[in-house]
Design an enzyme around this catalytic site. Sequence first.
Site, PDB file in Angstrom:
ATOM      1  N   GLY A  46      20.973 -81.113-109.351  1.00 28.43           N
ATOM      2  CA  GLY A  46      20.562 -81.839-110.550  1.00 28.43           C
ATOM      3  C   GLY A  46      19.404 -82.760-110.238  1.00 28.43           C
ATOM      4  O   GLY A  46      19.459 -83.970-110.472  1.00 28.43           O
ATOM      5  N   HIS A  47      18.376 -82.174-109.641  1.00 31.51           N
ATOM      6  CA  HIS A  47      17.146 -82.917-109.335  1.00 31.51           C
ATOM      7  C   HIS A  47      16.045 -81.927-108.979  1.00 31.51           C
ATOM      8  O   HIS A  47      16.298 -80.715-108.866  1.00 31.51           O
ATOM      9  CB  HIS A  47      17.366 -83.923-108.197  1.00 31.51           C
ATOM     10  CG  HIS A  47      18.088 -83.368-107.012  1.00 31.51           C
ATOM     11  ND1 HIS A  47      17.545 -82.412-106.191  1.00 31.51           N
ATOM     12  CD2 HIS A  47      19.326 -83.610-106.532  1.00 31.51           C
ATOM     13  CE1 HIS A  47      18.411 -82.117-105.254  1.00 31.51           C
ATOM     14  NE2 HIS A  47      19.522 -82.816-105.431  1.00 31.51           N
ATOM     15  N   ALA A  48      14.845 -82.443-108.821  1.00 26.42           N
ATOM     16  CA  ALA A  48      13.710 -81.621-108.389  1.00 26.42           C
ATOM     17  C   ALA A  48      13.080 -82.291-107.166  1.00 26.42           C
ATOM     18  O   ALA A  48      13.380 -83.454-106.856  1.00 26.42           O
ATOM     19  CB  ALA A  48      12.684 -81.513-109.513  1.00 26.42           C
ATOM     20  N   ARG A  93      16.750 -78.160-110.226  1.00 23.77           N
ATOM     21  CA  ARG A  93      17.813 -77.192-109.914  1.00 23.77           C
ATOM     22  C   ARG A  93      19.163 -77.882-109.741  1.00 23.77           C
ATOM     23  O   ARG A  93      19.277 -79.006-109.276  1.00 23.77           O
ATOM     24  CB  ARG A  93      17.438 -76.363-108.688  1.00 23.77           C
ATOM     25  CG  ARG A  93      17.259 -77.125-107.388  1.00 23.77           C
ATOM     26  CD  ARG A  93      18.512 -77.042-106.558  1.00 23.77           C
ATOM     27  NE  ARG A  93      18.345 -77.575-105.213  1.00 23.77           N
ATOM     28  CZ  ARG A  93      19.141 -78.513-104.717  1.00 23.77           C
ATOM     29  NH1 ARG A  93      20.081 -79.058-105.444  1.00 23.77           N
ATOM     30  NH2 ARG A  93      18.984 -78.919-103.468  1.00 23.77           N
ATOM     31  N   ILE A 118      13.072 -86.136-107.427  1.00 24.43           N
ATOM     32  CA  ILE A 118      12.967 -86.627-108.808  1.00 24.43           C
ATOM     33  C   ILE A 118      14.359 -86.457-109.407  1.00 24.43           C
ATOM     34  O   ILE A 118      14.834 -85.334-109.581  1.00 24.43           O
ATOM     35  CB  ILE A 118      11.935 -85.840-109.636  1.00 24.43           C
ATOM     36  CG1 ILE A 118      10.573 -85.810-108.934  1.00 24.43           C
ATOM     37  CG2 ILE A 118      11.796 -86.467-111.025  1.00 24.43           C
ATOM     38  CD1 ILE A 118       9.528 -84.963-109.653  1.00 24.43           C
TER      39      ILE A 118
END
Length: 129
Positions: A46-48, A93, A118
């Site tokens: 749950g981040h990039a 993702r 991020i």
Amino acid sequence: MNKIELPRISDPRGNLSFFEGESQIPFQIKRVYWVYDVPGGEVRGGHAFRTQQEFIICLSGSVFVNIDDGKETKQVYLCRSYYGLYVPHMHWRSFSEFSTNAVVLIAASSIYNDDDYIRDYSIFSNESK
Ligand code: TYD
């Protein structure tokens, strides 16, 4: 983002697969980590990453990888240890629907750097425009 089929050395004693940086995958590996013992229903990731590239393999069990490039979202099911998913930088993702005993291995192009993450979707959305 693309799914990459890895070599399979079939053997009656048991099969073997492998990957090597810049041969099967398009970057040099700086770090490998894995996610395991995930309780049913949990979502991880749950981040990039601003610069980091990744190669994701489900070594055991199965998992869904949810990928968002800022324009469209795709879901990839990984359930074989000889398939990996290449995820470039600037892709949001997450991992969901881990099966019992799922082990997800991630080869990364950089060492751990919190500044590369991020974690806020609206910031990702702005930066990916
Ligand atoms: P994180 O990548 O945020 O996982 P998730 O998005 O699934 O929660 O990592 C969780 C924690 O683990 C975070 O506090 C930092 C730490 N961590 C490391 O110290 N080194 C690493 O290589 C990774 C991937 C995480």
